[in-house]
Design a protein around this motif. Structure first.
Motif, mmCIF file in Angstrom:
data_model
loop_
_atom_site.group_PDB
_atom_site.id
_atom_site.type_symbol
_atom_site.label_atom_id
_atom_site.label_comp_id
_atom_site.label_asym_id
_atom_site.label_seq_id
_atom_site.Cartn_x
_atom_site.Cartn_y
_atom_site.Cartn_z
ATOM 1 N N VAL A 280 -10.130 12.165 -1.139
ATOM 2 C CA VAL A 280 -9.926 10.761 -1.465
ATOM 3 C C VAL A 280 -8.765 10.634 -2.450
ATOM 4 N N GLU A 281 -7.725 9.912 -2.064
ATOM 5 C CA GLU A 281 -6.587 9.647 -2.943
ATOM 6 C C GLU A 281 -6.151 8.204 -2.728
ATOM 7 N N ASP A 282 -6.152 7.405 -3.786
ATOM 8 C CA ASP A 282 -5.735 6.015 -3.685
ATOM 9 C C ASP A 282 -4.208 5.947 -3.694
ATOM 10 N N LEU A 283 -3.627 5.462 -2.609
ATOM 11 C CA LEU A 283 -2.172 5.380 -2.480
ATOM 12 C C LEU A 283 -1.643 3.973 -2.745
ATOM 13 N N THR A 284 -2.525 3.030 -3.040
ATOM 14 C CA THR A 284 -2.133 1.625 -3.141
ATOM 15 C C THR A 284 -0.975 1.419 -4.103
ATOM 16 N N GLY A 285 -1.045 2.029 -5.268
ATOM 17 C CA GLY A 285 -0.021 1.830 -6.284
ATOM 18 C C GLY A 285 1.257 2.617 -6.048
ATOM 19 N N ARG A 286 1.306 3.398 -4.981
ATOM 20 C CA ARG A 286 2.483 4.234 -4.727
ATOM 21 C C ARG A 286 3.383 3.637 -3.641
ATOM 22 N N ARG A 287 3.151 2.391 -3.310
ATOM 23 C CA ARG A 287 3.937 1.704 -2.293
ATOM 24 C C ARG A 287 5.387 1.538 -2.733
ATOM 25 N N THR A 288 6.301 1.770 -1.800
ATOM 26 C CA THR A 288 7.706 1.416 -1.996
ATOM 27 C C THR A 288 8.083 0.450 -0.881
ATOM 28 N N GLU A 289 8.820 -0.578 -1.230
ATOM 29 C CA GLU A 289 9.163 -1.609 -0.249
ATOM 30 C C GLU A 289 10.071 -1.038 0.829
ATOM 31 N N ALA A 290 9.846 -1.480 2.069
ATOM 32 C CA ALA A 290 10.591 -0.953 3.213
ATOM 33 C C ALA A 290 11.039 -2.082 4.141
ATOM 34 N N GLY A 291 11.467 -3.183 3.540
ATOM 35 C CA GLY A 291 11.903 -4.308 4.359
ATOM 36 C C GLY A 291 10.920 -5.456 4.260
ATOM 37 N N PRO A 292 11.204 -6.557 4.937
ATOM 38 C CA PRO A 292 10.339 -7.742 4.859
ATOM 39 C C PRO A 292 8.898 -7.432 5.264
ATOM 40 N N ARG A 293 7.965 -7.654 4.329
ATOM 41 C CA ARG A 293 6.525 -7.517 4.558
ATOM 42 C C ARG A 293 6.117 -6.099 4.989
ATOM 43 N N ALA A 294 6.931 -5.112 4.644
ATOM 44 C CA ALA A 294 6.616 -3.721 4.980
ATOM 45 C C ALA A 294 6.711 -2.851 3.741
ATOM 46 N N GLY A 295 5.836 -1.866 3.653
ATOM 47 C CA GLY A 295 5.862 -0.935 2.535
ATOM 48 C C GLY A 295 5.481 0.452 2.987
ATOM 49 N N ASP A 296 6.034 1.467 2.320
ATOM 50 C CA ASP A 296 5.766 2.866 2.650
ATOM 51 C C ASP A 296 4.846 3.495 1.607
#
Length: 458
Positions: A280-296
């Protein structure tokens, strides 16, 4: 799900498991996304049998294959003064590093770093990486024999040196293996955090604690930040086997910098994105934006393996009979030339509103299982924290709930670890008694491995 064959490199597939049906006005949508990388192009990926009808999975482009010699590894060994007490720790570290070096694939770039309150190059030196062959392996193992213990512990300096060494390589897979036996006493928590932030995304790192004098949060924090694994090796005699396994896994990686890309329509909110298997690893806070309404969301390097992710989104309210695409989940890798990333595979998360109560209240088995596994990890951590603070009632309640969840989900390994901390009266109801005496190694093992999960029973 469609399958296809490609000439080289692993094949990726994405399966989405969910109950897409919502009651009128319902907004919360959960899905388990299973990502599988299979083989070396020798054949098609095996199809999964869904426990409850999966949403469509759309196959994407083949993954870029890693050529032989396209991996670089740095071993970071704690050589602080405490490694000499008992002497088996330093001896075990030398033997483990030698075993790992023997496991290196020919053509792999590698280096060995001795870590104290400063970081020193042990082999090959000069700010370089060696290329693994019979001669360099022998030279590296000879250099290991000269290692002795002395000095303090500043792990951030070890990581920064590893980063400098790895950055000199054009290898696709860059990996670190770090061993420590003590607390990070010769630099501040802020300095370690800064080093981790500087290294994140540049290489992955497995971290191990030997003995029982190290901090679980520090070792797990290193692995979490650098997308590696964390574990305890309580007995130094087990280090060689553990290092061999870690190096074998590192040598099995073929595709680096894989990201889970989540695209959502207008009005859809992302509640969380978590890896739920194998840990179990929470990745929510590790998002990087990848264009309109998209995140990696970063997932690190992949070999022949499968992982599960829990995606939760909140959609706008809608009337019975309406349906919408709640999210599109893609697996992407960057273009080394700086162009558009390659999409390896993708799946769809749907929302359909119905007045059929049986359909809208049904819980998908995968979602239910991993919700329980995440609760299990939380219950263990909260129970151990309560135990350390002297809150016996709170510890009993939380660890009892953990026993109940482990038994219900078939997580036998975690159940066994829990039984060393509590006496189990009734696993089904979570009735337990705290043990009067618990070995420090047993408590640390439970805490370190609390996030390990089991897959859904078929």
């Amino acid at each position: 799900m469609a399958n296809f064959t490609k000439p080289t490199g692993p094949q990726f597939s994405v399966d989405v498991y969910q109950n897409e049906y919502l009651p009128e006005g319902g907004r919360d949508v959960s899905a388990i996304v299973t990502v599988t990388a299979t083989g070396n192009g020798a054949g098609p990926a095996p199809a999964r049998v869904p426990a409850q009808g999966p949403a469509d999975a759309v196959p994407g482009a083949p993954a870029p294959a890693a050529a032989s010699g396209s991996a670089a590894v740095v071993l970071m060994l704690d050589c602080s003064g405490s490694m000499e007490y008992p002497a088996t720790k330093m001896r075990g570290a030398r033997e483990a590093a030698a075993a790992a070096i023997d496991t290196l694939r020919d053509g792999t770039s590698f280096a060995v770093v001795a870590g104290t309150h400063v970081a020193k190059e042990v082999y090959p030196g000069g700010g370089r990486l060696a290329v693994a062959d019979a001669s360099t392996r022998a030279q590296a193992k000879e250099a290991l024999r000269a290692l002795d213990a002395g000095g303090g512990t500043a792990i951030g300096t070890w990581l920064r040196l590893a980063d400098r060494l790895l950055s000199a390589s054009d290898a696709a897979i860059r990996h670190g293996i770090l061993l420590t036996d003590g607390r990070n006493e010769h630099e501040s928590a802020e300095e370690l955090r800064a080093a981790l932030d500087a290294c994140a995304g540049r290489f992955t790192c497995d971290a191990r604690g030997v003995g029982t004098d190290w901090e679980v949060d520090e070792v797990k924090g290193i692995a979490r930040a650098l997308l590696g694994t964390a574990d305890i090796v309580a007995d130094p005699a087990g280090l060689a086997d553990d290092f061999t396994t870690m190096m074998e896994n590192a040598m099995g990686k073929e595709v680096a910098d894989v990201a889970l890309r989540l695209w959502t329509p207008v009005g859809v909110e992302i509640v969380f994105v978590k890896q739920v298997a194998p840990t179990v690893e929470d990745l929510t806070g590790r998002r990087t934006e990848a264009g309109p309404r998209a995140g990696d969301y970063p997932t690190g390097s992949w070999g022949d393996e499968s992982r599960d992710y829990h995606v939760s989104v909140r959609v706008p309210q809608a009337a019975v009979g309406q349906e919408m695409l709640a999210a599109r989940v893609s697996l992407v890798v960057p273009d080394p030339a700086g162009g558009a990333p390659t999409t390896l595979s993708q799946g769809l998360v749907r929302a359909v509103w119905t007045d059929d109560m049986a359909m809208s209240t049904s819980i998908n088995p995968q979602v239910a299982h991993y919700t329980g596994q995440a609760e299990l990890a939380d219950a263990i951590q909260q129970g151990l924290d309560a135990r350390k603070s002297g809150d016996r009632d709170g510890a009993t309640a939380k660890l009892g709930r953990a026993v109940q969840l482990a038994a219900a989900s078939g997580n036998a390994d975690t159940a066994k670890l829990l039984s060393k901390v509590v006496d189990v009266v009734d696993a089904a109801t979570g009735t337990v008694r705290l043990k009067a005496k618990v070995a420090e190694a047993d408590e640390m093992t439970l805490e370190t491995r609390s996030t390990k999960t089991v897959r859904v029973k078929k």
